[in-house]
Design an enzyme around this catalytic site. Structure first.
Site, PDB file in Angstrom:
ATOM      1  N   ALA A  12       0.812  -1.228   0.000  1.00  0.00           N
ATOM      2  CA  ALA A  12       0.000   0.000   0.000  1.00  0.00           C
ATOM      3  C   ALA A  12       0.839   1.269   0.000  1.00  0.00           C
ATOM      4  CB  ALA A  12      -0.948  -0.012   1.198  1.00  0.00           C
ATOM      5  N   VAL A  63       5.758  -9.927   1.932  1.00  0.00           N
ATOM      6  CA  VAL A  63       4.693 -10.945   1.898  1.00  0.00           C
ATOM      7  C   VAL A  63       5.208 -12.319   1.471  1.00  0.00           C
ATOM      8  CG1 VAL A  63       2.829  -9.275   1.476  1.00  0.00           C
ATOM      9  CG2 VAL A  63       3.983 -10.367  -0.478  1.00  0.00           C
ATOM     10  N   TYR A 154       4.186 -13.962 -14.455  1.00  0.00           N
ATOM     11  CA  TYR A 154       3.155 -13.093 -13.874  1.00  0.00           C
ATOM     12  C   TYR A 154       1.752 -13.646 -14.165  1.00  0.00           C
ATOM     13  CZ  TYR A 154       0.717  -8.630 -12.943  1.00  0.00           C
ATOM     14  OH  TYR A 154      -0.115  -7.650 -12.458  1.00  0.00           O
ATOM     15  N   LYS A 158      -1.002 -14.868 -11.433  1.00  0.00           N
ATOM     16  CA  LYS A 158      -2.313 -14.207 -11.332  1.00  0.00           C
ATOM     17  C   LYS A 158      -3.459 -15.169 -11.626  1.00  0.00           C
ATOM     18  CE  LYS A 158      -0.890 -10.109 -10.084  1.00  0.00           C
ATOM     19  NZ  LYS A 158      -1.237  -9.557  -8.769  1.00  0.00           N
TER      20      LYS A 158
HETATM   21  P1  NAP Z   1       3.257  -0.896  -7.952  1.00  0.00           P
HETATM   22  O1  NAP Z   1       2.937   0.521  -8.187  1.00  0.00           O
HETATM   23  O2  NAP Z   1       4.473  -1.488  -8.559  1.00  0.00           O
HETATM   24  O3  NAP Z   1       3.258  -1.166  -6.362  1.00  0.00           O
HETATM   25  C1  NAP Z   1       3.519  -2.437  -5.876  1.00  0.00           C
HETATM   26  C2  NAP Z   1       3.298  -2.478  -4.378  1.00  0.00           C
HETATM   27  O4  NAP Z   1       3.580  -3.813  -3.932  1.00  0.00           O
HETATM   28  C3  NAP Z   1       4.214  -1.544  -3.622  1.00  0.00           C
HETATM   29  O5  NAP Z   1       3.503  -0.968  -2.553  1.00  0.00           O
HETATM   30  C4  NAP Z   1       5.294  -2.474  -3.099  1.00  0.00           C
HETATM   31  O6  NAP Z   1       5.850  -2.083  -1.864  1.00  0.00           O
HETATM   32  C5  NAP Z   1       4.501  -3.732  -2.856  1.00  0.00           C
HETATM   33  N1  NAP Z   1       5.352  -4.912  -2.786  1.00  0.00           N
HETATM   34  C6  NAP Z   1       6.171  -5.433  -3.729  1.00  0.00           C
HETATM   35  N2  NAP Z   1       6.795  -6.509  -3.257  1.00  0.00           N
HETATM   36  C7  NAP Z   1       6.379  -6.673  -1.982  1.00  0.00           C
HETATM   37  C8  NAP Z   1       6.661  -7.612  -0.964  1.00  0.00           C
HETATM   38  N3  NAP Z   1       7.529  -8.626  -1.153  1.00  0.00           N
HETATM   39  N4  NAP Z   1       6.034  -7.471   0.231  1.00  0.00           N
HETATM   40  C9  NAP Z   1       5.169  -6.474   0.456  1.00  0.00           C
HETATM   41  N5  NAP Z   1       4.857  -5.544  -0.471  1.00  0.00           N
HETATM   42  C10 NAP Z   1       5.459  -5.651  -1.673  1.00  0.00           C
HETATM   43  O7  NAP Z   1       2.070  -1.846  -8.435  1.00  0.00           O
HETATM   44  P2  NAP Z   1       0.534  -1.533  -8.783  1.00  0.00           P
HETATM   45  O8  NAP Z   1       0.464  -1.248 -10.238  1.00  0.00           O
HETATM   46  O9  NAP Z   1      -0.059  -0.603  -7.811  1.00  0.00           O
HETATM   47  O10 NAP Z   1      -0.050  -3.008  -8.602  1.00  0.00           O
HETATM   48  C11 NAP Z   1      -0.741  -3.424  -7.434  1.00  0.00           C
HETATM   49  C12 NAP Z   1      -1.334  -4.793  -7.688  1.00  0.00           C
HETATM   50  O11 NAP Z   1      -2.198  -4.724  -8.824  1.00  0.00           O
HETATM   51  C13 NAP Z   1      -0.271  -5.858  -8.039  1.00  0.00           C
HETATM   52  O12 NAP Z   1      -0.654  -7.102  -7.489  1.00  0.00           O
HETATM   53  C14 NAP Z   1      -0.326  -5.914  -9.553  1.00  0.00           C
HETATM   54  O13 NAP Z   1       0.112  -7.154 -10.029  1.00  0.00           O
HETATM   55  C15 NAP Z   1      -1.815  -5.687  -9.778  1.00  0.00           C
HETATM   56  N6  NAP Z   1      -2.118  -5.215 -11.130  1.00  0.00           N
HETATM   57  C16 NAP Z   1      -1.634  -4.023 -11.588  1.00  0.00           C
HETATM   58  C17 NAP Z   1      -1.958  -3.612 -12.880  1.00  0.00           C
HETATM   59  C18 NAP Z   1      -1.480  -2.307 -13.451  1.00  0.00           C
HETATM   60  O14 NAP Z   1      -1.734  -2.060 -14.644  1.00  0.00           O
HETATM   61  N7  NAP Z   1      -0.838  -1.457 -12.695  1.00  0.00           N
HETATM   62  C19 NAP Z   1      -2.773  -4.426 -13.684  1.00  0.00           C
HETATM   63  C20 NAP Z   1      -3.226  -5.635 -13.187  1.00  0.00           C
HETATM   64  C21 NAP Z   1      -2.919  -6.006 -11.894  1.00  0.00           C
HETATM   65  P3  NAP Z   1       7.219  -1.226  -1.798  1.00  0.00           P
HETATM   66  O15 NAP Z   1       6.893   0.105  -2.389  1.00  0.00           O
HETATM   67  O16 NAP Z   1       7.538  -1.163  -0.346  1.00  0.00           O
HETATM   68  O17 NAP Z   1       8.204  -1.983  -2.623  1.00  0.00           O
END
Ligand code: NAP
Length: 246
Positions: A12, A63, A154, A158
């Site tokens: 978050a 996580v 990925y 998912k």
């Molecule tokens: P993001 O901006 O890259 O942020 C990722 C978040 O996950 C960050 O808060 C990060 O924390 C945290 N994280 C990564 N590794 C971690 C770990 N080992 N333990 C705890 N936290 C961890 O990603 P987002 O685009 O917001 O994506 C959020 C979710 O939506 C993900 O599951 C992604 O696969 C999914 N999603 C995203 C998209 C898209 O287009 N953006 C589309 C489909 C699905 P730190 O900042 O502390 O590293």
């Protein structure tokens, strides 16, 4: 201890997880923001929530490490007495074509995205069962529904989250605990900022509504699925993708 409903939102510190944390806090939920590498960003997000009148705190853990997850969740339960809502949002990508993909990149993505979802769900579920209430939302992706070239790791993680969601939804259906997945399409966050302008244009052309979504678009769907009103909805996958996967 708090009388409010408590939500744990993983990942978050930014992007979709941050928007979910904001949205839930606006609705009167006490939000625990998890992060891994960017604790300062998560602290800033929690402070923004407090400035806007909400209640929030940060708990850092990775996580993909079961011992860290368990210790963190036990700590939250001792301090706050409950976790009503879990949003498994933390996720990473290590993209590459299959023929070039290193086992380490496959494993890292599976560990954070799929094992992380398993560890966090397992850590919170017992007290939800005891209290006969709970809402779990797992953030999947349309990559897990449609597949995406360059994302075998990925997409597998998912798609795994979708199977996990349905299995746990069946196990928990009689306990007043719902388990659903949200499958975002292309959302404007750090994860998609890495795409070239050309790739973004090509991606947008595949989206019926014609543009990328926002983190808030996803947060609104999550907010509905964790609300009391959604109690008869479980084991579902809600695509928030501008129509891309239909
Ligand atoms: P993001 O901006 O890259 O942020 C990722 C978040 O996950 C960050 O808060 C990060 O924390 C945290 N994280 C990564 N590794 C971690 C770990 N080992 N333990 C705890 N936290 C961890 O990603 P987002 O685009 O917001 O994506 C959020 C979710 O939506 C993900 O599951 C992604 O696969 C999914 N999603 C995203 C998209 C898209 O287009 N953006 C589309 C489909 C699905 P730190 O900042 O502390 O590293």
């Amino acid at each position: 201890m708090t009388d409010k409903r408590v939500a744990l939102v993983t990942g978050a510190s930014r992007g979709i997880g941050k928007a979910i944390a904001f949205r839930l806090a606006q609705e009167g939920i006490y939000v625990v923001l998890n992060c891994s590498a960017h604790a300062e960003a998560a602290e800033a997000a929690a402070e923004e929530i407090r400035q806007a009148g909400g209640e929030a705190e940060v708990v850092s853990f990775s996580v993909d490490d079961e011992a860290q997850v368990k210790a963190a969740v036990d700590g939250i339960l001792t301090r706050l007495g409950r976790i009503d809502i879990l949003v498994n949002n933390a996720g990473i990508t290590r993209d590459g074509l299959l023929m070039m993909m290193k086992p380490a990149d496959f494993e890292a993505v599976m560990k954070v995205n799929l094992f992380g979802t398993f560890y966090c769900t397992k850590a919170v579920i017992r007290q939800m069962v005891k209290r006969r209430t709970g809402r779990i939302v797992n953030i999947s992706s349309i990559s897990g529904i449609m597949g995406n070239a360059g994302q075998a790791n990925y997409s597998a993680s998912k798609a795994g989250i979708i199977g996990f969601t349905k299995a746990v939804a069946r196990e928990m259906a009689g306990r007043n605990i719902t388990v659903n997945a949200v499958a975002p399409g292309f959302i404007d966050t750090d994860m998609t900022k890495a795409m070239s302008a050309d790739l973004r244009e090509k991606a947008a052309a595949q989206i019926p509504v014609g543009h990328f979504g926002t983190p808030e678009d996803v947060a609104r769907a999550v907010s509905f699925l964790v609300s009391e009103e959604s109690g008869y909805i479980t084991g579902q996958v809600l695509a928030v993708d501008g129509g891309m996967s239909m």
